[in-house]
Design a protein around this motif. Structure first.
Motif, mmCIF file in Angstrom:
data_model
loop_
_atom_site.group_PDB
_atom_site.id
_atom_site.type_symbol
_atom_site.label_atom_id
_atom_site.label_comp_id
_atom_site.label_asym_id
_atom_site.label_seq_id
_atom_site.Cartn_x
_atom_site.Cartn_y
_atom_site.Cartn_z
ATOM 1 N N ASN A 91 0.880 -1.164 -0.094
ATOM 2 C CA ASN A 91 0.002 -0.028 -0.081
ATOM 3 C C ASN A 91 0.974 1.296 -0.121
ATOM 4 O O ASN A 91 1.108 1.763 1.202
ATOM 5 C CB ASN A 91 -0.919 0.048 1.224
ATOM 6 N N MET A 92 1.169 1.723 -1.199
ATOM 7 C CA MET A 92 2.137 2.713 -1.340
ATOM 8 C C MET A 92 1.701 4.155 -0.579
ATOM 9 O O MET A 92 2.431 5.040 -0.251
ATOM 10 C CB MET A 92 2.534 3.034 -2.805
ATOM 11 N N GLN A 93 0.413 4.435 -0.553
ATOM 12 C CA GLN A 93 -0.038 5.475 -0.134
ATOM 13 C C GLN A 93 0.318 5.532 1.715
ATOM 14 O O GLN A 93 0.858 6.479 2.269
ATOM 15 C CB GLN A 93 -1.353 5.778 -0.166
ATOM 16 N N VAL A 94 0.182 4.393 2.136
ATOM 17 C CA VAL A 94 0.468 4.071 3.812
ATOM 18 C C VAL A 94 1.870 4.198 3.758
ATOM 19 O O VAL A 94 2.580 5.128 4.704
ATOM 20 C CB VAL A 94 -0.075 2.899 4.174
ATOM 21 N N VAL A 95 2.763 3.725 2.732
ATOM 22 C CA VAL A 95 4.118 3.601 3.022
ATOM 23 C C VAL A 95 4.871 4.964 2.783
ATOM 24 O O VAL A 95 5.830 5.534 3.600
ATOM 25 C CB VAL A 95 4.808 2.972 1.661
ATOM 26 N N LEU A 96 4.448 5.867 1.857
ATOM 27 C CA LEU A 96 4.744 7.372 1.722
ATOM 28 C C LEU A 96 4.328 8.061 2.865
ATOM 29 O O LEU A 96 5.117 9.003 3.354
ATOM 30 C CB LEU A 96 3.985 8.056 0.297
ATOM 31 N N GLN A 97 3.180 7.750 3.405
ATOM 32 C CA GLN A 97 2.822 8.574 4.634
ATOM 33 C C GLN A 97 3.648 8.276 5.739
ATOM 34 O O GLN A 97 3.984 9.210 6.550
ATOM 35 C CB GLN A 97 1.333 8.286 5.078
ATOM 36 N N ASP A 98 4.123 6.985 5.969
ATOM 37 C CA ASP A 98 4.817 6.442 6.993
ATOM 38 C C ASP A 98 6.127 7.487 6.934
ATOM 39 O O ASP A 98 6.652 7.849 7.904
ATOM 40 C CB ASP A 98 5.034 5.215 6.963
ATOM 41 N N ILE A 99 6.871 7.463 5.750
ATOM 42 C CA ILE A 99 8.118 7.926 5.286
ATOM 43 C C ILE A 99 7.994 9.526 5.636
ATOM 44 O O ILE A 99 8.893 9.909 6.177
ATOM 45 C CB ILE A 99 8.449 7.807 3.971
ATOM 46 N N ALA A 100 7.075 10.039 5.258
ATOM 47 C CA ALA A 100 6.936 11.726 5.451
ATOM 48 C C ALA A 100 6.524 11.953 7.040
ATOM 49 O O ALA A 100 6.751 12.966 7.470
ATOM 50 C CB ALA A 100 5.625 12.061 4.645
ATOM 51 N N LYS A 101 5.621 11.038 7.520
ATOM 52 C CA LYS A 101 5.252 11.518 9.055
ATOM 53 C C LYS A 101 5.974 10.655 10.110
ATOM 54 O O LYS A 101 5.866 11.260 11.289
ATOM 55 C CB LYS A 101 3.803 11.227 9.238
ATOM 56 N N ARG A 102 6.666 9.700 10.003
ATOM 57 C CA ARG A 102 7.348 9.031 11.113
ATOM 58 C C ARG A 102 8.925 9.041 10.761
ATOM 59 O O ARG A 102 9.551 8.307 9.949
ATOM 60 C CB ARG A 102 6.968 7.662 11.208
ATOM 61 N N PRO A 103 9.591 9.895 11.628
ATOM 62 C CA PRO A 103 11.121 10.094 11.512
ATOM 63 C C PRO A 103 12.036 8.822 11.406
ATOM 64 O O PRO A 103 12.696 8.889 10.373
ATOM 65 C CB PRO A 103 11.539 11.271 12.619
ATOM 66 N N PHE A 104 11.354 8.007 12.101
ATOM 67 C CA PHE A 104 12.529 6.693 12.237
ATOM 68 C C PHE A 104 12.197 5.952 10.927
ATOM 69 O O PHE A 104 13.308 5.439 10.651
ATOM 70 C CB PHE A 104 12.244 5.821 13.376
ATOM 71 N N ILE A 105 11.188 6.157 10.299
ATOM 72 C CA ILE A 105 11.049 5.333 8.969
ATOM 73 C C ILE A 105 11.711 6.027 7.985
ATOM 74 O O ILE A 105 12.405 5.573 7.093
ATOM 75 C CB ILE A 105 9.662 5.220 8.719
ATOM 76 N N THR A 106 11.755 7.427 7.935
ATOM 77 C CA THR A 106 12.382 8.185 7.094
ATOM 78 C C THR A 106 13.849 7.954 7.133
ATOM 79 O O THR A 106 14.596 7.803 5.989
ATOM 80 C CB THR A 106 12.286 9.860 7.402
ATOM 81 N N ILE A 107 14.393 8.027 8.185
ATOM 82 C CA ILE A 107 15.780 7.624 8.534
ATOM 83 C C ILE A 107 15.978 6.220 7.998
ATOM 84 O O ILE A 107 17.171 5.885 7.376
ATOM 85 C CB ILE A 107 16.274 7.857 9.925
#
Length: 209
Positions: A106-122
């Motif tokens: 679910n790319m929408q959820v994945v992209l939201q995770d990357i944008a909103k959850r710093p540990f996933i961004t890192i």
């Protein structure tokens, strides 16, 4: 100088392959426990966590090779490539477990995770940086890139610290384990700042003796 017995050279190649086999056992065991319902709690999350943890452990082990040689005289450089690739394999499996089993692509959820959850961004940034290192972990790339190869692979320092930060931020309560990994990452990277003066001092000491 090392006080431990050294492995005969004829066994070096076999020992590297043995490291690959042994290194992949945690993933195999974790997968078996998951499919047989023996992982407690959320099996997907537990398996994902296991893979990420082992990826970080192998990153730390890769960086530990140089200070172990400098401080204790143990030359395990022949294992550094295998440890680095094992780290990449585990981080890739960690990523795929998150993408396929956890988020079901679910790319929408994945992209939201990357944008909103710093540990996933890192974590995503660290994984992205790890890819070129894995692709160039071969003799051809070393010859082709020359001095640029060493500069490229210095990204391992950034990746390891990012991986430790990712793990520390991913847990609800920072316990001993994530704190230890973060401390080890900082120490291993910090060693590079004092390595040259230490090696120079040690050579001077040996000559004086």
């Amino acid at each position: 100088m090392s006080f431990l017995p050294t492995l005969p050279k004829r066994y070096h190649g076999a020992s590297v392959w043995a490291l690959y086999v042994i290194g992949l056992l945690p993933a195999i065991c974790g997968f078996y426990l998951g499919v047989t319902g023996q992982l407690l709690g959320n099996p997907v999350k537990e398996f994902e966590h296991l893979l990420g943890t082992w990826g970080l452990r192998f990153l730390l082990a890769t960086l530990a090779i140089t200070p172990i040689r400098d401080l204790f005289g143990l030359n395990w450089l022949r294992y550094r490539r295998a440890l680095g690739l094992l780290a990449f394999y585990y981080v890739t499996m960690h990523f795929l477990t998150y993408m396929l089993l956890d988020q079901a692509l679910n790319m929408q959820v994945v992209l939201q995770d990357i944008a909103k959850r710093p540990f996933i961004t890192i974590g995503m940034a660290a994984f992205t940086l790890l890819i070129p290192l894995a692709l160039t972990s071969n003799s051809f790339s070393i010859r082709r890139l020359g001095s640029r190869w060493s500069k490229l692979h210095k990204l391992a320092y950034v990746i390891t610290i990012a991986g430790a930060v990712h793990f520390t931020m991913s847990v609800k309560v920072v316990t001993f384990e994530p704190a230890l990994y973060l401390a080890l990452a900082l120490i291993l990277v910090g060693w590079r700042l004092i390595r040259k003066p230490y090696v120079k001092w040690r050579k001077t000491l040996i000559k004086a003796a």
